[in-house]
Design a protein around this motif. Structure first.
Motif, PDB file in Angstrom:
ATOM      1  N   SER A  22       7.702  13.732 -15.808  1.00 25.15           N
ATOM      2  CA  SER A  22       7.831  11.851 -15.788  1.00 25.15           C
ATOM      3  C   SER A  22       7.386  10.828 -16.736  1.00 25.15           C
ATOM      4  CB  SER A  22       7.242  11.541 -14.344  1.00 25.15           C
ATOM      5  OG  SER A  22       7.755  10.115 -13.668  1.00 25.15           O
ATOM      6  N   PRO A  23       7.697  10.202 -17.140  1.00 24.03           N
ATOM      7  CA  PRO A  23       7.499   9.281 -18.033  1.00 24.03           C
ATOM      8  C   PRO A  23       6.206   8.647 -17.362  1.00 24.03           C
ATOM      9  CG  PRO A  23       9.170   8.809 -17.664  1.00 24.03           C
ATOM     10  CD  PRO A  23       9.270   8.926 -16.943  1.00 24.03           C
ATOM     11  N   THR A  24       5.455   8.167 -16.542  1.00 24.91           N
ATOM     12  CA  THR A  24       5.564   7.802 -15.876  1.00 24.91           C
ATOM     13  C   THR A  24       3.653   8.225 -15.161  1.00 24.91           C
ATOM     14  OG1 THR A  24       5.936   7.917 -13.107  1.00 24.91           O
ATOM     15  CG2 THR A  24       7.149   6.162 -14.635  1.00 24.91           C
ATOM     16  N   PRO A  25       2.291   6.627 -15.466  1.00 24.55           N
ATOM     17  CA  PRO A  25       1.059   7.318 -15.374  1.00 24.55           C
ATOM     18  C   PRO A  25       1.087   7.073 -13.297  1.00 24.55           C
ATOM     19  CG  PRO A  25       1.700   4.994 -15.315  1.00 24.55           C
ATOM     20  CD  PRO A  25       2.597   5.596 -15.576  1.00 24.55           C
ATOM     21  N   TRP A  26       0.234   8.160 -12.958  1.00 23.34           N
ATOM     22  CA  TRP A  26       0.099   8.579 -11.795  1.00 23.34           C
ATOM     23  C   TRP A  26      -0.553   7.181 -11.292  1.00 23.34           C
ATOM     24  CZ3 TRP A  26      -0.151  13.409  -9.186  1.00 23.34           C
ATOM     25  CH2 TRP A  26       0.498  14.425 -10.250  1.00 23.34           C
ATOM     26  N   LEU A  27      -0.073   6.825 -10.243  1.00 27.98           N
ATOM     27  CA  LEU A  27      -0.999   5.746  -9.413  1.00 27.98           C
ATOM     28  C   LEU A  27      -1.537   6.190  -8.347  1.00 27.98           C
ATOM     29  CD1 LEU A  27       3.106   4.513  -9.160  1.00 27.98           C
ATOM     30  CD2 LEU A  27       0.972   3.549 -10.499  1.00 27.98           C
ATOM     31  N   SER A  28      -2.729   5.400  -8.093  1.00 32.58           N
ATOM     32  CA  SER A  28      -3.800   4.749  -7.408  1.00 32.58           C
ATOM     33  C   SER A  28      -2.700   4.893  -5.765  1.00 32.58           C
ATOM     34  CB  SER A  28      -4.458   4.763  -7.146  1.00 32.58           C
ATOM     35  OG  SER A  28      -4.269   2.427  -7.524  1.00 32.58           O
ATOM     36  N   VAL A  29      -3.572   5.406  -4.658  1.00 37.57           N
ATOM     37  CA  VAL A  29      -2.980   4.347  -3.153  1.00 37.57           C
ATOM     38  C   VAL A  29      -2.540   2.920  -3.619  1.00 37.57           C
ATOM     39  CG1 VAL A  29      -3.233   4.959  -0.801  1.00 37.57           C
ATOM     40  CG2 VAL A  29      -3.464   6.657  -1.859  1.00 37.57           C
ATOM     41  N   ARG A  30      -4.579   2.304  -4.165  1.00 39.07           N
ATOM     42  CA  ARG A  30      -4.242   1.442  -4.075  1.00 39.07           C
ATOM     43  C   ARG A  30      -3.130   0.486  -5.064  1.00 39.07           C
ATOM     44  NH1 ARG A  30     -10.201  -1.206  -5.365  1.00 39.07           N
ATOM     45  NH2 ARG A  30     -10.702  -0.481  -3.367  1.00 39.07           N
ATOM     46  N   GLU A  31      -2.731   1.291  -5.824  1.00 30.69           N
ATOM     47  CA  GLU A  31      -2.006   0.285  -7.292  1.00 30.69           C
ATOM     48  C   GLU A  31      -0.455   0.752  -6.526  1.00 30.69           C
ATOM     49  OE1 GLU A  31      -3.483   1.421 -10.652  1.00 30.69           O
ATOM     50  OE2 GLU A  31      -2.741   3.097  -9.773  1.00 30.69           O
ATOM     51  N   VAL A  32      -0.473   1.661  -5.449  1.00 28.49           N
ATOM     52  CA  VAL A  32       0.977   1.395  -4.661  1.00 28.49           C
ATOM     53  C   VAL A  32       0.908   0.934  -3.656  1.00 28.49           C
ATOM     54  CG1 VAL A  32       3.277   3.180  -3.118  1.00 28.49           C
ATOM     55  CG2 VAL A  32       1.263   4.342  -5.331  1.00 28.49           C
ATOM     56  N   LEU A  33       0.347   0.522  -2.981  1.00 34.41           N
ATOM     57  CA  LEU A  33       0.163  -0.447  -2.000  1.00 34.41           C
ATOM     58  C   LEU A  33       0.637  -2.058  -2.904  1.00 34.41           C
ATOM     59  CD1 LEU A  33      -2.737   1.036   0.316  1.00 34.41           C
ATOM     60  CD2 LEU A  33      -0.259   1.257   0.161  1.00 34.41           C
ATOM     61  N   ALA A  34      -0.586  -2.520  -3.530  1.00 31.22           N
ATOM     62  CA  ALA A  34      -0.380  -3.771  -4.071  1.00 31.22           C
ATOM     63  C   ALA A  34       0.933  -3.696  -5.123  1.00 31.22           C
ATOM     64  CB  ALA A  34      -1.422  -3.926  -5.137  1.00 31.22           C
ATOM     65  N   ARG A  35       2.108  -2.359  -5.264  1.00 30.31           N
ATOM     66  CA  ARG A  35       3.239  -3.149  -5.917  1.00 30.31           C
ATOM     67  C   ARG A  35       3.932  -3.166  -4.625  1.00 30.31           C
ATOM     68  NH1 ARG A  35       6.108  -1.921 -10.494  1.00 30.31           N
ATOM     69  NH2 ARG A  35       8.154  -2.516 -10.088  1.00 30.31           N
ATOM     70  N   PHE A  36       3.935  -2.375  -3.546  1.00 31.46           N
ATOM     71  CA  PHE A  36       5.171  -2.730  -3.246  1.00 31.46           C
ATOM     72  C   PHE A  36       5.256  -3.209  -2.208  1.00 31.46           C
ATOM     73  CE2 PHE A  36       5.633   1.299  -5.759  1.00 31.46           C
ATOM     74  CZ  PHE A  36       7.128   0.858  -6.076  1.00 31.46           C
ATOM     75  N   GLY A  37       3.651  -3.317  -1.621  1.00 29.63           N
ATOM     76  CA  GLY A  37       2.950  -4.446  -0.385  1.00 29.63           C
ATOM     77  C   GLY A  37       4.399  -5.731  -0.447  1.00 29.63           C
ATOM     78  N   PRO A  38       4.478  -6.348  -1.097  1.00 28.25           N
ATOM     79  CA  PRO A  38       5.713  -7.655  -1.144  1.00 28.25           C
ATOM     80  C   PRO A  38       6.799  -7.488  -0.178  1.00 28.25           C
ATOM     81  CG  PRO A  38       4.699  -7.742  -2.909  1.00 28.25           C
ATOM     82  CD  PRO A  38       4.061  -6.385  -2.911  1.00 28.25           C
TER      83      PRO A  38
END
Length: 643
Positions: A22-38
């Protein structure tokens, strides 16, 4: 040449994207929550209500354990059951209320979770449809389907229902821990001493699961891609007898998927007994210490039994937290795959203040148009100058790789020119919105695209105001009604995926009827007769001529059967205009065109002449819909006609 693109060419048995997980970087849980929280915000009320109800249920469970301890002590102290009915009633009431709170909270949680899944999937799919050929050439449809289904579910499990479940589990564990210290702090210390071991087991399992989860999600996408491609090409697979080859392709990716899932499953399988063993040691330690306290008179039997019950309520949320940690790992891997779609930028976007009104006349001008593909692949164009007036039919031809497909993509704004400009009614296409451009330009692709719907629905596709009368008129104008009425349910016959039961000529005539119904001022015919035999191609030429009347028409084709009927012919060579003229002029003067004609008509000594389509006298008035002659006598809709 078709406008749609497939993935980059790969060797047999290989898939696009195999070179990298996968070309995507590792994401932290905080980044996932911030990204998909909306995507969760519209259901915050439901989630908070579910959280409150589940927390209240945990409180009831705490009360149940406390009353259970009193129940045992009262029964032992009195030696009879008559004195325990009041405590028993309280115990039963708390159990009932706790169960109701759990059911209500779970129902709210499920409703909120499914709404989040719906919004996330809808937003991802909408963005996916805005992405252009550059993105889709790098990703197979099967892998994208996997992202829109299982990956969306995994992300939801983290950002909505998983988050609530985690908070409830943490709250429950804290609640029972505090209650345990209140009941008997010595025994609580024994339990607390085992917590670091549980945390260490969870940390090790999480670290080993993280990589396996990423491999598993990528391999699942590849399996989906192989299945989708093989089913789409099933007639070819069966005709070539390559079922074993396709099975081997599936087995190769399936083996990676299986290995990753086995690895994750083994980690989970080992993790559960380990935590169970630690919990067992905890219960044993509590019983030993409790027995010592009872013999010294510091603890009652009811107190020990009640504390053991506390452990029965305390360990499940702790184990749940460990399992949720493994679930979070899988969700993070899925969120990376969704973020790759949502972060991808479309090849073209609307400019600020772009005109949203479609063109009325359809005068098309190409001024020094040049374009090179971002990845360096494909045949670009350079220095294209061309003007096409309403009612005029211009044939653009040339050898493979001359730039014909590129020109088609530019006219529909799948890409924007790197140099020069394309003007429609004097306005740069880039100064019109994408929606306005595509309402102004109708594409008849090389491969007719039909959906799994009825005949009427396929003809009306893209025309929101289509009526049954207009659908029938378009079908008659496209010479399609005769075979449509022979279908089992006429216009209401379902065609199946891609109209698999129809012949190539029938599918093309339905596509022509769809284009006739749209009535856009500009028409792009992309290799409309490719793959059709002589009689079938001849049968669609008449509807094609009718389709072109009164419109600005570009016929992109290497097939020169319609050349004698074109007002002008543009010959592309190496991405540049090599010659422009009528069929007779180019046959006599253009070496490139003469070679193309001779290659397709080797037995003809000279080019036959035919009258060109009328550009003005007999053409439909520009700006009007050339679909149907509305002065014709209205006819009753035949049986089986469109509803």
């Amino acid at each position: 040449m078709p406008v749609t693109t497939t993935g980059p060419l790969v060797a047999v048995g290989e898939e696009p994207g195999d070179e990298a997980e996968s070309p995507t970087p590792w994401l932290s849980v905080r980044e996932v929550l911030a990204r998909f929280g909306p995507f969760v915000r519209p259901d915050r009320g439901r989630l908070l209500a579910a959280l409150a109800l589940l927390a209240a249920a945990a409180g009831c469970d705490t009360g149940v354990v406390v009353t259970f301890s009193s129940l045992v002590d009262d029964a032992v102290a009195s030696g009879s059951t008559s004195s325990i009915w009041g405590v028993a009633a309280l115990w039963a009431g708390l159990t009932l209320v706790g169960g109701l709170f759990t059911a209500a909270g779970g129902a709210l949680l499920v409703r909120a979770a499914e709404r989040v899944v719906y919004r996330l999937r809808e937003a991802t799919f909408a963005h996916l449809q805005r992405l252009g050929p550059t993105f889709h050439s790098r990703h197979s449809s099967g892998d994208l389907v996997a992202r829109l289904t299982s990956d969306v579910d995994d992300v939801e499990a983290l950002v909505s229902s998983g988050l609530v479940t985690t908070v409830v589990a943490i709250g429950t564990a804290l609640c029972f821990t505090v209650a345990a210290f209140v009941v008997r702090w010595q025994l609580a210390l024994v339990v607390l001493a085992l917590m670091p071991l549980l945390w260490l087991a969870t940390r090790i399992a999480n670290r080993r699961t993280k990589a396996a989860a990423r491999v598993e999600r990528h391999a699942a996408g590849r399996v989906g891609a192989v299945v989708a491609q093989s089913l789409a090409n099933l007639p070819l697979v069966q005709a070539y007898g390559t079922e074993a080859v396709e099975s081997a392709r599936l087995a190769r990716h399936g083996e990676r998927w299986r290995a990753a899932r086995v690895r994750s499953g083994l980690i989970s399988t080992v993790y559960q007994p380990v935590t169970g063993l630690l919990e067992g040691f905890g219960v044993l330690a509590v019983l030993v210490v409790g027995a010592l306290l009872i013999t010294s008179g510091q603890l009652t039997i009811g107190g020990l039994v009640g504390f053991a019950a506390f452990l029965g309520y305390l360990y499940p949320p702790l184990s749940q937290l460990g399992e949720l940690n493994l679930l979070v790992t899988a969700a993070v891997a899925s969120s990376e795959r969704l973020a790759e779609i949502l972060d991808a930028r479309p090849d073209v976007t609307d400019r600020s203040g772009a005109v949203d009104a479609p063109a009325r006349r359809g005068r098309l001008e190409l001024r020094g148009v040049g374009f090179t593909y971002p990845d360096g692949g494909g045949a670009g164009v350079s220095g294209i100058d061309l003007t096409v007036s309403p009612g005029e039919l211009v044939l653009v031809t040339g050898a493979s790789g001359a730039g014909k497909s590129t020109l088609t993509r530019l006219l529909l704004r799948f890409f924007d020119p790197g140099r020069g400009a394309i003007l429609l009614d004097g306005v740069d296409l880039r100064d019109r919105t994408l929606a306005a451009v595509r309402r102004s330009v109708t594409l008849l692709p090389q491969e007719p695209m039909l959906f799994d719907g009825t005949v009427a629905e396929n003809i009306a596709y893209g025309t929101a105001d289509a009526t049954p009368l207009r659908i029938g008129e378009a079908a008659r104008a496209a010479s399609a009604e005769d075979f449509v009425l022979r279908l089992p349910d006429g216009y209401r016959t379902r065609l199946g995926e891609d109209g698999v039961s129809l012949s190539g000529g029938q599918r093309q005539r339905l596509a022509i009827a769809r284009a006739l119904l749209r009535g856009s001022p500009v028409l792009v015919l992309d290799e409309p007769t490719t793959g059709l035999d002589g009689p079938t191609a001849g049968a669609v030429l008449g509807p094609l001529r009718l389709l072109a009347q009164g419109r600005t028409t570009l016929l992109i084709s290497h097939d020169l059967r319609m050349a004698p009927f074109a007002d002008r012919i543009v010959v592309l060579d190496g991405g540049r205009v090599a010659a422009v003229g009528t069929h007779e002029e180019l046959y006599r003067s253009s070496g490139a065109y003469h070679r193309l004609w001779a290659a397709q008509h080797p037995t003809r000594a000279a080019a036959p002449s035919a009258p060109a389509l009328p550009a003005g006298r007999h053409a439909a008035r520009p700006g009007t819909r050339p679909v149907v002659d509305r002065r014709a006598r209205a006819t009753a809709r035949p049986s089986g006609g469109p509803r």
